[in-house]
Design a protein around this motif. Structure first.
Motif, PDB file in Angstrom:
ATOM      1  N   THR A 187      -7.638  24.869-115.660  1.00  0.00           N
ATOM      2  CA  THR A 187      -6.463  24.610-114.818  1.00  0.00           C
ATOM      3  C   THR A 187      -6.639  23.329-114.024  1.00  0.00           C
ATOM      4  OG1 THR A 187      -6.003  26.982-114.624  1.00  0.00           O
ATOM      5  CG2 THR A 187      -5.007  25.544-112.967  1.00  0.00           C
ATOM      6  N   LEU A 188      -7.814  23.143-113.430  1.00  0.00           N
ATOM      7  CA  LEU A 188      -8.075  21.948-112.634  1.00  0.00           C
ATOM      8  C   LEU A 188      -8.100  20.695-113.500  1.00  0.00           C
ATOM      9  CD1 LEU A 188     -10.849  23.266-110.217  1.00  0.00           C
ATOM     10  CD2 LEU A 188      -8.397  23.062-109.789  1.00  0.00           C
ATOM     11  N   ASN A 192      -2.562  17.115-112.407  1.00  0.00           N
ATOM     12  CA  ASN A 192      -2.345  15.677-112.242  1.00  0.00           C
ATOM     13  C   ASN A 192      -2.288  15.244-110.777  1.00  0.00           C
ATOM     14  OD1 ASN A 192      -2.235  15.133-115.022  1.00  0.00           O
ATOM     15  ND2 ASN A 192      -0.099  15.823-115.111  1.00  0.00           N
ATOM     16  N   ARG A 193      -2.388  16.193-109.858  1.00  0.00           N
ATOM     17  CA  ARG A 193      -2.383  15.833-108.441  1.00  0.00           C
ATOM     18  C   ARG A 193      -3.721  15.271-107.981  1.00  0.00           C
ATOM     19  NH1 ARG A 193      -0.399  21.587-106.226  1.00  0.00           N
ATOM     20  NH2 ARG A 193      -1.909  22.180-107.857  1.00  0.00           N
ATOM     21  N   VAL A 194      -4.745  15.450-108.816  1.00  0.00           N
ATOM     22  CA  VAL A 194      -6.097  15.065-108.412  1.00  0.00           C
ATOM     23  C   VAL A 194      -6.812  14.284-109.509  1.00  0.00           C
ATOM     24  CG1 VAL A 194      -6.447  16.980-106.790  1.00  0.00           C
ATOM     25  CG2 VAL A 194      -6.969  17.316-109.215  1.00  0.00           C
ATOM     26  N   GLU A 195      -7.738  13.426-109.068  1.00  0.00           N
ATOM     27  CA  GLU A 195      -8.746  12.862-109.964  1.00  0.00           C
ATOM     28  C   GLU A 195      -9.921  13.818-109.905  1.00  0.00           C
ATOM     29  OE1 GLU A 195      -8.765   8.240-109.404  1.00  0.00           O
ATOM     30  OE2 GLU A 195      -8.368   9.206-107.468  1.00  0.00           O
ATOM     31  N   LYS A 196     -10.596  14.017-111.039  1.00  0.00           N
ATOM     32  CA  LYS A 196     -11.597  15.070-111.029  1.00  0.00           C
ATOM     33  C   LYS A 196     -12.754  14.812-111.987  1.00  0.00           C
ATOM     34  CE  LYS A 196      -8.164  16.537-112.828  1.00  0.00           C
ATOM     35  NZ  LYS A 196      -6.998  15.947-113.538  1.00  0.00           N
ATOM     36  N   LEU A 197     -13.897  15.418-111.655  1.00  0.00           N
ATOM     37  CA  LEU A 197     -15.061  15.440-112.533  1.00  0.00           C
ATOM     38  C   LEU A 197     -15.991  16.545-112.076  1.00  0.00           C
ATOM     39  CD1 LEU A 197     -17.622  14.117-110.809  1.00  0.00           C
ATOM     40  CD2 LEU A 197     -16.495  11.989-111.415  1.00  0.00           C
ATOM     41  N   ILE A 198     -16.809  17.027-112.994  1.00  0.00           N
ATOM     42  CA  ILE A 198     -17.827  18.016-112.667  1.00  0.00           C
ATOM     43  C   ILE A 198     -19.178  17.322-112.634  1.00  0.00           C
ATOM     44  CG2 ILE A 198     -19.081  20.063-113.470  1.00  0.00           C
ATOM     45  CD1 ILE A 198     -16.489  21.131-114.617  1.00  0.00           C
ATOM     46  N   GLY A 204     -23.298  23.450-111.089  1.00  0.00           N
ATOM     47  CA  GLY A 204     -22.053  22.724-111.376  1.00  0.00           C
ATOM     48  C   GLY A 204     -21.175  22.591-110.159  1.00  0.00           C
ATOM     49  N   LEU A 205     -20.832  21.351-109.797  1.00  0.00           N
ATOM     50  CA  LEU A 205     -19.999  21.077-108.628  1.00  0.00           C
ATOM     51  C   LEU A 205     -18.773  20.298-109.058  1.00  0.00           C
ATOM     52  CD1 LEU A 205     -19.914  21.244-105.453  1.00  0.00           C
ATOM     53  CD2 LEU A 205     -20.897  18.930-105.458  1.00  0.00           C
ATOM     54  N   PHE A 206     -17.586  20.910-108.931  1.00  0.00           N
ATOM     55  CA  PHE A 206     -16.332  20.237-109.263  1.00  0.00           C
ATOM     56  C   PHE A 206     -15.930  19.361-108.071  1.00  0.00           C
ATOM     57  CE2 PHE A 206     -13.204  21.625-112.741  1.00  0.00           C
ATOM     58  CZ  PHE A 206     -12.771  20.333-112.949  1.00  0.00           C
ATOM     59  N   VAL A 207     -15.684  18.090-108.345  1.00  0.00           N
ATOM     60  CA  VAL A 207     -15.250  17.143-107.319  1.00  0.00           C
ATOM     61  C   VAL A 207     -13.824  16.726-107.642  1.00  0.00           C
ATOM     62  CG1 VAL A 207     -15.711  14.939-106.174  1.00  0.00           C
ATOM     63  CG2 VAL A 207     -17.611  16.290-107.084  1.00  0.00           C
ATOM     64  N   LEU A 208     -12.900  16.985-106.713  1.00  0.00           N
ATOM     65  CA  LEU A 208     -11.477  16.708-106.938  1.00  0.00           C
ATOM     66  C   LEU A 208     -10.957  15.853-105.796  1.00  0.00           C
ATOM     67  CD1 LEU A 208     -11.745  20.243-107.416  1.00  0.00           C
ATOM     68  CD2 LEU A 208     -10.130  19.332-109.093  1.00  0.00           C
ATOM     69  N   ARG A 209     -10.438  14.681-106.128  1.00  0.00           N
ATOM     70  CA  ARG A 209      -9.923  13.736-105.120  1.00  0.00           C
ATOM     71  C   ARG A 209      -8.404  13.689-105.208  1.00  0.00           C
ATOM     72  NH1 ARG A 209      -8.273   8.371-104.811  1.00  0.00           N
ATOM     73  NH2 ARG A 209      -8.788   7.339-102.835  1.00  0.00           N
ATOM     74  N   LYS A 210      -7.744  13.971-104.104  1.00  0.00           N
ATOM     75  CA  LYS A 210      -6.283  14.004-104.067  1.00  0.00           C
ATOM     76  C   LYS A 210      -5.729  12.588-104.264  1.00  0.00           C
ATOM     77  CE  LYS A 210      -2.288  16.136-102.816  1.00  0.00           C
ATOM     78  NZ  LYS A 210      -2.114  16.604-101.431  1.00  0.00           N
ATOM     79  N   LYS A 211      -4.778  12.448-105.178  1.00  0.00           N
ATOM     80  CA  LYS A 211      -4.169  11.143-105.461  1.00  0.00           C
ATOM     81  C   LYS A 211      -3.268  10.728-104.300  1.00  0.00           C
ATOM     82  CE  LYS A 211      -4.199  11.517-110.503  1.00  0.00           C
ATOM     83  NZ  LYS A 211      -3.372  11.569-111.730  1.00  0.00           N
TER      84      LYS A 211
END
Length: 211
Positions: A187-188, A192-198, A204-211
């Motif tokens: 889902t993450l 499209n609201r966020v840029e993301k990477l694990i 495992g740490l999901f990093v999500l940056r709000k656009k």
């Protein structure tokens, strides 16, 4: 990923910043007193959290899942001088000990420690959050994310822990809990609201940056 994860972990810890004395105490006492001490973020991940927080220099942080306060204090290292960190945990049995750790830290006046169900506590905390760390009930990760994504400003970051789930996300026949982690990740990945990477550190740490 590596044949000898313990050796790699030791090398990584030896090449990053040191734990301060209070963090070493929390680490040691968590392993002595808790039945599931592996829930502690630990030295290397703690330095990752500290680095991300310092890069963002947040005014307001939210942590869901305090446990024994190790990650809380690592995140607090990046707070602005007038910043506030709200941390939520449902386990009231740990409250006295964890509060004691916070009082011994340099961030005692900046940490607001909430005991209760995060689903109920989050709406009671007003305003936006520059940085969010979700490390609690895995079944609710997506719920917490959806509760908070509209309360994150552009450039704000959400971190979600345990998204590789001890490597079980790679199994052919995942159990129900692993399926929930896989659903969250899928889902993450499409949001499209966020840029993301694990980041494949620890679990495992999901990093999500709000656009």
């Amino acid at each position: 990923m590596f044949q000898n994860e313990e050796r790699v972990s030791g090398y990584l810890e030896g090449t990053c910043g040191e734990e301060n004395s209070l963090l070493r105490t929390i680490n040691r006492e968590t392993y002595l007193k808790e039945t599931m001490p592996h829930m502690l973020s630990g030295h290397y991940q703690g330095r990752v959290l500290s680095m991300i927080s310092k890069m963002l220099s947040p005014k307001k942080i939210l942590e869901i899942g305090t446990f024994t306060g190790y990650a809380t204090l690592c995140l607090a290292e990046g707070l602005k001088e007038d910043g506030i960190l709200h941390t939520i945990d449902i386990n009231e049995e740990q409250e006295e000990r964890v509060s004691g750790y916070f009082q011994r830290s340099a961030y005692a006046a900046q940490i607001k420690y909430h005991i209760g169900d995060a689903f109920e506590v989050i709406p009671a905390i007003a305003g936006e959050f520059d940085l969010v760390f979700i490390d609690a009930d895995k079944k609710r990760n997506l719920v917490y994310y959806e509760m908070l994504i509209d309360r994150i400003p552009s450039g704000g970051v959400i971190l979600i822990d345990n998204v590789l789930w001890k490597g079980k996300v790679f199994e052919e026949n995942p159990d129900n809990q692993t399926k929930q982690v896989l659903e969250l990740n899928a889902t993450l990945a499409k949001d499209n609201r966020v840029e993301k990477l694990i980041l494949p550190i620890r679990d495992g740490l999901f990093v999500l940056r709000k656009k």
